[in-house]
Motif scaffolding. Structure first.
Motif, short mmCIF file in Angstrom:
data_model
loop_
_atom_site.label_atom_id
_atom_site.label_comp_id
_atom_site.label_asym_id
_atom_site.label_seq_id
_atom_site.Cartn_x
_atom_site.Cartn_y
_atom_site.Cartn_z
N LEU A 86 -28.16 44.00 126.87
CA LEU A 86 -28.37 42.65 126.37
C LEU A 86 -27.02 41.95 126.31
O LEU A 86 -26.08 42.47 125.68
CB LEU A 86 -29.01 42.70 124.98
N CYS A 87 -26.91 40.82 126.96
CA CYS A 87 -25.67 40.05 126.88
C CYS A 87 -25.68 39.26 125.57
O CYS A 87 -26.55 38.41 125.34
CB CYS A 87 -25.53 39.10 128.07
N LEU A 88 -24.72 39.55 124.71
CA LEU A 88 -24.60 38.87 123.42
C LEU A 88 -23.81 37.58 123.53
O LEU A 88 -24.01 36.65 122.75
CB LEU A 88 -23.94 39.80 122.40
N GLU A 89 -22.86 37.55 124.49
CA GLU A 89 -21.99 36.39 124.63
C GLU A 89 -21.44 36.34 126.05
O GLU A 89 -20.91 37.32 126.54
CB GLU A 89 -20.83 36.50 123.62
N LYS A 90 -21.56 35.18 126.69
CA LYS A 90 -20.95 34.99 128.00
C LYS A 90 -19.44 34.87 127.82
O LYS A 90 -18.96 34.47 126.76
CB LYS A 90 -21.48 33.72 128.67
N GLY A 91 -18.69 35.22 128.87
CA GLY A 91 -17.24 35.08 128.77
C GLY A 91 -16.56 35.35 130.08
O GLY A 91 -17.15 35.90 131.02
N GLY A 92 -15.30 34.95 130.18
CA GLY A 92 -14.50 35.17 131.37
C GLY A 92 -14.79 34.13 132.43
O GLY A 92 -14.92 32.94 132.14
N TYR A 93 -14.90 34.59 133.68
CA TYR A 93 -15.17 33.70 134.81
C TYR A 93 -16.65 33.79 135.17
O TYR A 93 -17.16 34.88 135.41
CB TYR A 93 -14.31 34.08 136.02
N LEU A 94 -17.32 32.66 135.20
CA LEU A 94 -18.73 32.59 135.56
C LEU A 94 -18.86 31.91 136.92
O LEU A 94 -18.71 30.69 137.01
CB LEU A 94 -19.53 31.79 134.52
N PRO A 95 -19.11 32.67 137.99
CA PRO A 95 -19.17 32.05 139.31
C PRO A 95 -20.36 31.12 139.50
O PRO A 95 -20.35 30.25 140.36
CB PRO A 95 -19.25 33.25 140.26
N TYR A 96 -21.39 31.27 138.69
CA TYR A 96 -22.55 30.38 138.72
C TYR A 96 -23.11 30.32 137.29
O TYR A 96 -22.90 31.24 136.49
CB TYR A 96 -23.60 30.85 139.73
N PRO A 97 -23.82 29.25 136.94
CA PRO A 97 -24.23 29.04 135.55
C PRO A 97 -25.08 30.16 134.94
O PRO A 97 -24.98 30.42 133.75
CB PRO A 97 -25.02 27.74 135.60
N GLU A 98 -25.90 30.83 135.74
CA GLU A 98 -26.76 31.89 135.21
C GLU A 98 -26.00 33.19 134.95
O GLU A 98 -26.54 34.12 134.37
CB GLU A 98 -27.91 32.18 136.18
N SER A 99 -24.78 33.27 135.40
CA SER A 99 -23.97 34.49 135.25
C SER A 99 -23.59 34.71 133.78
O SER A 99 -23.41 33.75 133.03
CB SER A 99 -22.71 34.36 136.10
N ASN A 100 -23.45 35.97 133.40
CA ASN A 100 -22.90 36.30 132.08
C ASN A 100 -21.38 36.28 132.10
O ASN A 100 -20.74 36.26 131.06
CB ASN A 100 -23.39 37.68 131.63
N GLY A 101 -20.81 36.30 133.29
CA GLY A 101 -19.37 36.25 133.45
C GLY A 101 -18.78 37.59 133.84
O GLY A 101 -19.46 38.63 133.82
N TYR A 102 -17.54 37.55 134.21
CA TYR A 102 -16.75 38.74 134.55
C TYR A 102 -15.49 38.70 133.70
O TYR A 102 -14.90 37.63 133.50
CB TYR A 102 -16.34 38.74 136.03
N GLY A 103 -15.03 39.85 133.23
CA GLY A 103 -13.76 39.91 132.52
C GLY A 103 -12.67 39.36 133.43
O GLY A 103 -12.54 39.80 134.57
N HIS A 104 -11.91 38.39 132.93
CA HIS A 104 -10.95 37.71 133.80
C HIS A 104 -9.85 37.05 132.97
O HIS A 104 -10.05 36.75 131.79
CB HIS A 104 -11.69 36.65 134.62
N LEU A 105 -8.70 36.83 133.61
CA LEU A 105 -7.57 36.13 133.02
C LEU A 105 -7.13 35.01 133.96
O LEU A 105 -7.22 35.15 135.18
CB LEU A 105 -6.40 37.09 132.79
N TRP A 106 -6.62 33.93 133.38
CA TRP A 106 -6.15 32.77 134.14
C TRP A 106 -5.09 32.08 133.30
O TRP A 106 -4.83 32.49 132.16
CB TRP A 106 -7.32 31.82 134.46
N ILE A 107 -4.47 31.04 133.84
CA ILE A 107 -3.50 30.29 133.05
C ILE A 107 -3.96 28.84 132.93
O ILE A 107 -4.79 28.37 133.72
CB ILE A 107 -2.06 30.37 133.61
N LYS A 108 -3.42 28.17 131.92
CA LYS A 108 -3.75 26.76 131.73
C LYS A 108 -2.55 26.03 131.14
O LYS A 108 -1.65 26.65 130.58
CB LYS A 108 -4.98 26.59 130.86
N ASN A 109 -2.57 24.72 131.30
CA ASN A 109 -1.63 23.86 130.59
C ASN A 109 -2.46 22.85 129.81
O ASN A 109 -3.63 23.10 129.54
CB ASN A 109 -0.63 23.22 131.56
N ASN A 110 -1.90 21.71 129.48
CA ASN A 110 -2.64 20.74 128.67
C ASN A 110 -3.82 20.11 129.40
O ASN A 110 -4.74 19.61 128.76
CB ASN A 110 -1.70 19.63 128.18
N THR A 111 -3.80 20.11 130.73
CA THR A 111 -4.83 19.39 131.47
C THR A 111 -5.61 20.24 132.46
O THR A 111 -6.71 19.86 132.85
CB THR A 111 -4.21 18.21 132.25
#
Length: 173
Positions: A86-111
């Protein structure tokens, strides 16, 4: 920015392949060269972009789906079969909206979110997108993210030295 990220990714591809081969993973036309490399690549990328664009407030983010595994009460311990998941919480990278996600890391800035390893999930090689992009769900606790970023940091230090940069232990905001 896109051209810089292409240059960085082109530099990293043989590094990724070497590290994956060291870990027993052979990349080919069916397996992206960036598989399992988001952690190393995020540290590498944030060091370079922080140096080149110091006023951009860069940070590393990560996420992963949270699952609950259960077995029936009348389980046969000799042949238990797969658990109910049972998926309790989606997270990480979701390649499509129905996905639960994959464990993943990325970077971001303010925008923007910047990701150079989404191809391991059949995403694009380089993604530059708005920070509210629904494909990215940041839910990794700071302690876990910090541990992931500093695991085998010497690998990234070597890559940075080969690229012409020096590195030190990374602190997560």
């Amino acid at each position: 920015m896109y051209e810089l990220l292409e240059e960085i990714r082109d530099f990293l591809i043989p590094k990724w392949q070497e590290e994956n081969e060291r870990n027993g993973i052979s990349t080919n036309s069916y397996i992206a060269p960036s598989i399992n490399m988001c952690r190393y690549s995020s540290v590498f990328l944030i060091k370079i972009l922080t140096d080149l664009f110091p006023n951009e407030n860069w940070e590393i983010q990560g996420g992963e789906p949270k699952y609950q595994y259960t077995w029936p009460d009348n389980i046969n311990f000799e042949d238990p079969g797969p658990p109910d998941i049972l998926c309790l919480e989606k997270g990480g990278y979701l390649p499509y909206p129905e996905s639960n996600g994959y464990g993943h890391l990325w970077i971001k800035n303010n925008t923007n979110i910047i990701d150079i390893t989404a191809d391991q999930f059949r995403g694009k090689n380089i993604i530059i997108t708005e920070i509210d992009d629904s494909r990215y769900i940041m839910n990794m606790p700071k302690e876990k993210l910090e541990k992931a970023m500093n695991f085998k940091i010497d690998i990234v230090d070597n890559w940075l030295n080969d690229y012409g940069f020096s590195s030190s232990k990374l602190s997560i905001k």
